[in-house]
Design an enzyme around this catalytic site. Structure first.
Site, mmCIF file in Angstrom:
data_model
loop_
_atom_site.group_PDB
_atom_site.id
_atom_site.type_symbol
_atom_site.label_atom_id
_atom_site.label_comp_id
_atom_site.label_asym_id
_atom_site.label_seq_id
_atom_site.Cartn_x
_atom_site.Cartn_y
_atom_site.Cartn_z
ATOM 1 N N ARG A 173 0.821 -1.215 0.000
ATOM 2 C CA ARG A 173 0.000 0.000 0.000
ATOM 3 C C ARG A 173 0.854 1.265 0.000
ATOM 4 O O ARG A 173 0.342 2.346 -0.227
ATOM 5 C CB ARG A 173 -0.914 0.004 1.240
ATOM 6 C CG ARG A 173 -1.996 -1.049 1.194
ATOM 7 C CD ARG A 173 -2.829 -1.009 2.458
ATOM 8 N NE ARG A 173 -3.563 0.226 2.646
ATOM 9 C CZ ARG A 173 -4.785 0.470 2.164
ATOM 10 N NH1 ARG A 173 -5.398 -0.453 1.474
ATOM 11 N NH2 ARG A 173 -5.386 1.611 2.388
ATOM 12 N N ARG A 201 8.854 6.430 -4.209
ATOM 13 C CA ARG A 201 8.949 7.267 -5.409
ATOM 14 C C ARG A 201 10.304 7.963 -5.492
ATOM 15 O O ARG A 201 10.817 8.406 -4.466
ATOM 16 C CB ARG A 201 7.880 8.351 -5.385
ATOM 17 C CG ARG A 201 6.505 7.756 -5.446
ATOM 18 C CD ARG A 201 5.468 8.846 -5.532
ATOM 19 N NE ARG A 201 4.160 8.244 -5.406
ATOM 20 C CZ ARG A 201 3.117 8.822 -4.817
ATOM 21 N NH1 ARG A 201 3.244 10.038 -4.324
ATOM 22 N NH2 ARG A 201 1.975 8.196 -4.754
ATOM 23 N N ARG A 234 -7.682 -5.453 13.945
ATOM 24 C CA ARG A 234 -7.142 -4.277 14.610
ATOM 25 C C ARG A 234 -8.246 -3.240 14.634
ATOM 26 O O ARG A 234 -9.010 -3.110 13.666
ATOM 27 C CB ARG A 234 -5.989 -3.747 13.779
ATOM 28 C CG ARG A 234 -4.641 -3.651 14.367
ATOM 29 C CD ARG A 234 -4.361 -4.190 15.671
ATOM 30 N NE ARG A 234 -3.524 -3.213 16.374
ATOM 31 C CZ ARG A 234 -3.284 -3.260 17.649
ATOM 32 N NH1 ARG A 234 -3.810 -4.204 18.418
ATOM 33 N NH2 ARG A 234 -2.501 -2.367 18.217
ATOM 34 N N ARG A 271 -1.476 8.793 14.416
ATOM 35 C CA ARG A 271 -1.650 9.972 13.561
ATOM 36 C C ARG A 271 -2.439 11.040 14.296
ATOM 37 O O ARG A 271 -3.198 10.732 15.214
ATOM 38 C CB ARG A 271 -2.468 9.677 12.301
ATOM 39 C CG ARG A 271 -2.364 8.316 11.741
ATOM 40 C CD ARG A 271 -3.070 8.244 10.393
ATOM 41 N NE ARG A 271 -3.964 7.115 10.322
ATOM 42 C CZ ARG A 271 -4.262 6.449 9.219
ATOM 43 N NH1 ARG A 271 -3.729 6.794 8.074
ATOM 44 N NH2 ARG A 271 -5.099 5.444 9.247
ATOM 45 N N GLU A 325 -5.318 9.376 16.843
ATOM 46 C CA GLU A 325 -5.749 8.015 16.505
ATOM 47 C C GLU A 325 -4.877 6.987 17.229
ATOM 48 O O GLU A 325 -3.659 7.003 17.083
ATOM 49 C CB GLU A 325 -5.628 7.837 14.988
ATOM 50 C CG GLU A 325 -5.911 6.437 14.496
ATOM 51 C CD GLU A 325 -5.900 6.348 12.965
ATOM 52 O OE1 GLU A 325 -6.307 7.300 12.277
ATOM 53 O OE2 GLU A 325 -5.469 5.300 12.464
ATOM 54 N N TYR A 359 -8.851 -5.905 3.333
ATOM 55 C CA TYR A 359 -8.424 -4.521 3.534
ATOM 56 C C TYR A 359 -8.862 -3.713 2.305
ATOM 57 O O TYR A 359 -8.037 -3.282 1.513
ATOM 58 C CB TYR A 359 -6.896 -4.527 3.686
ATOM 59 C CG TYR A 359 -6.244 -3.307 4.297
ATOM 60 C CD1 TYR A 359 -6.857 -2.070 4.302
ATOM 61 C CD2 TYR A 359 -4.970 -3.408 4.853
ATOM 62 C CE1 TYR A 359 -6.234 -0.970 4.852
ATOM 63 C CE2 TYR A 359 -4.334 -2.325 5.408
ATOM 64 C CZ TYR A 359 -4.968 -1.107 5.398
ATOM 65 O OH TYR A 359 -4.334 -0.018 5.930
ATOM 66 N N ASP A 406 -10.397 -0.573 0.144
ATOM 67 C CA ASP A 406 -10.693 0.858 0.176
ATOM 68 C C ASP A 406 -12.165 1.024 -0.196
ATOM 69 O O ASP A 406 -12.794 0.094 -0.706
ATOM 70 C CB ASP A 406 -9.819 1.595 -0.838
ATOM 71 C CG ASP A 406 -8.366 1.651 -0.380
ATOM 72 O OD1 ASP A 406 -8.140 1.691 0.841
ATOM 73 O OD2 ASP A 406 -7.472 1.636 -1.242
HETATM 74 N N1 UDP Z 1 2.660 2.640 7.341
HETATM 75 C C1 UDP Z 1 3.820 2.969 7.999
HETATM 76 N N2 UDP Z 1 4.097 4.282 8.280
HETATM 77 C C2 UDP Z 1 3.247 5.260 7.949
HETATM 78 C C3 UDP Z 1 2.060 4.932 7.259
HETATM 79 C C4 UDP Z 1 1.785 3.621 6.978
HETATM 80 O O1 UDP Z 1 4.599 2.104 8.350
HETATM 81 O O2 UDP Z 1 3.544 6.436 8.270
HETATM 82 C C5 UDP Z 1 2.389 1.216 7.054
HETATM 83 C C6 UDP Z 1 1.551 0.576 8.157
HETATM 84 O O3 UDP Z 1 1.964 -0.760 8.317
HETATM 85 C C7 UDP Z 1 0.148 0.653 7.593
HETATM 86 C C8 UDP Z 1 0.374 0.428 6.109
HETATM 87 O O4 UDP Z 1 1.635 1.070 5.850
HETATM 88 O O5 UDP Z 1 -0.706 -0.303 8.140
HETATM 89 C C9 UDP Z 1 -0.708 0.957 5.210
HETATM 90 O O6 UDP Z 1 -0.858 2.346 5.421
HETATM 91 P P1 UDP Z 1 -2.106 3.177 4.912
HETATM 92 O O7 UDP Z 1 -1.777 4.611 5.086
HETATM 93 O O8 UDP Z 1 -2.515 2.673 3.589
HETATM 94 O O9 UDP Z 1 -3.197 2.766 5.995
HETATM 95 P P2 UDP Z 1 -4.705 3.260 6.150
HETATM 96 O O10 UDP Z 1 -4.777 4.691 5.722
HETATM 97 O O11 UDP Z 1 -5.551 2.329 5.334
HETATM 98 O O12 UDP Z 1 -4.956 3.106 7.615
#
Ligand code: UDP
Length: 378
Positions: free
Chosen positions: A178, A182, A256, A287, A309, A356, A358
């Site tokens: 995910r 880049r 989770r 976050r 969060e 998982y 979207d």
């Molecule tokens: N992840 C991470 N650091 C970050 C953001 C995401 O390690 O700052 C990892 C983490 O394991 C997470 C996964 O990438 O579960 C997917 O992140 P995404 O932002 O897609 O999660 P969502 O927004 O669906 O909660």
């Protein structure tokens, strides 16, 4: 619960359930009853207005709509407009802010370099080469083989540990997919989306419009039992977790979950953006959301709302499936059992599929399901 009589019974008022309800009512012209265990529509996409600040927020975490699936966009545009919000994520490490997904700016800032894309690629390759031969069958080995150990330790390891409550070595590699890497300065989180934004008048309004057909009735605060005496002429469509439905017959599925703490701040802008990630373990939260930034077209007042969060383990409020081997095989047992048992019972959506997804994937799955089933009920 009193006996229900309907053409279609849908359990759960999230995207999967509401899109199917809308299609069944408006195309097949059949009666649909939706049973929803919460007191509101919209599943985890639900949005509401904070009373003190007037700011609209997403009760179950910030949801950014983005899709590259044309059929989803063609469908959804009849139910909402989107504003022109473009999602960008920032990550805070040692009191400095970096771009996420990791891009050329992240690499240059973090390593204090002035690389071109090619130089950055070579530099990262040197760091990943020693992991390139190891099996990339878990989150950690996959991540290190893509971004190397230093970036992994700074931005990924702690966040993932907090998010999943597990050592990343014991998580599937697919979660890391995910997060792209880049070597340019593109900072759009959803770079390939053909459409992205926040519904102009909020997510909840989309759901209200989806179910406004007179043939649809929603019953809130109501649970559903697999063994029941409802009178359903055609089909029951269940969108909740399968283990709960069958009272853990094949064991519990692990999820989770998240907990949110809201704070009103006495300033107009607290952090300058909608989401900042906190990968360091010293912070218990992952976050901070600041929802005013999702709607720059609105005139909000002098105070702002922030939401911290916190990931938690709570199988009663499922958010993210812990998609490891043991859980996947348990989920398959539930699926196989239900598929064999009853031709008038189907299931789907993020919770029932233990996936998982979207939002757009859920809508797409519901539209596909409707196309399969419509011919049987004309
Ligand atoms: N992840 C991470 N650091 C970050 C953001 C995401 O390690 O700052 C990892 C983490 O394991 C997470 C996964 O990438 O579960 C997917 O992140 P995404 O932002 O897609 O999660 P969502 O927004 O669906 O909660």
């Amino acid at each position: 619960m009193k006996k229900i009589k309907t053409d279609f019974l849908i359990v759960g008022a999230g995207f999967y359930g509401c899109v199917l309800a809308e299609r069944i009512a408006s195309v097949l012209k059949k009666k649909v009853i939706i049973l929803e265990k919460r007191d509101h529509i919209g599943g985890n996409c639900y949005s509401e207005i904070d009373k003190e600040t007037g700011i609209e927020f997403h009760k179950y975490g910030t949801h950014i709509f983005h899709t590259s699936i044309n059929s989803v966009w063609n469908y959804l545009k009849d139910f909402t407009y989107f504003n022109n919000y473009r999602h960008q994520v920032l990550s805070r490490h040692k009191k400095k802010i970096y771009q996420l997904p990791i891009n050329l700016e992240t690499i240059n800032n973090f390593f204090n370099k002035d690389f071109t894309p090619t130089e950055a690629k070579d530099y990262i390759n040197k760091q990943t080469i020693k992991f390139s031969k190891s099996a990339k069958n878990n989150f950690e080995t996959k991540a290190k083989s893509q971004i190397g150990e230093k970036l992994y330790n700074a931005f990924i390891k702690g966040y993932t540990f907090k998010q999943w409550g597990k050592n990343p070595k014991h998580l599937p590699a697919s979660i890391f997919n995910r997060l792209p890497l880049r070597f340019d300065y593109n900072e759009s989180y959803f770079k390939n989306a053909i459409v992205q934004g926040i519904p102009t008048d909020g997510y909840t309004k989309i759901f209200k419009r989806l179910v406004e057909n007179k043939k649809i009735e929603i019953i809130y605060n109501s649970s559903f039992e697999y063994e029941n005496n409802h009178d359903v002429k055609y089909l029951t469509i269940y969108t909740g977790p399968l283990d709960k439905l069958l009272k853990n017959k094949f064991g519990q599925l692990d999820w989770r979950s998240l907990k949110f703490k809201k704070h009103v701040m006495n300033c107009e802008d607290y952090q300058g953006t909608s989401v900042i990630n906190f990968p360091e373990l010293k912070y218990k939260f992952t976050r901070i959301h600041e929802p005013r930034h999702l709607h720059i077209e609105r005139n909000y007042g002098k105070k702002t709302l922030i939401i911290k969060e916190y990931p938690i383990l709570d199988n009663n409020e499922p958010y993210y499936p812990i998609n490891d081997k043991a859980n996947r095989s348990r989920h398959k047992k539930y699926k196989d059992y239900l598929n064999k048992k009853d031709k008038k019972f189907i299931f789907g959506g993020r919770l029932a599929d233990y996936a998982y997804y979207d939002m757009d994937m859920t809508i797409s799955a519901a539209l596909k399901k409707f196309n399969q089933l419509k011919k049987n009920y004309k």
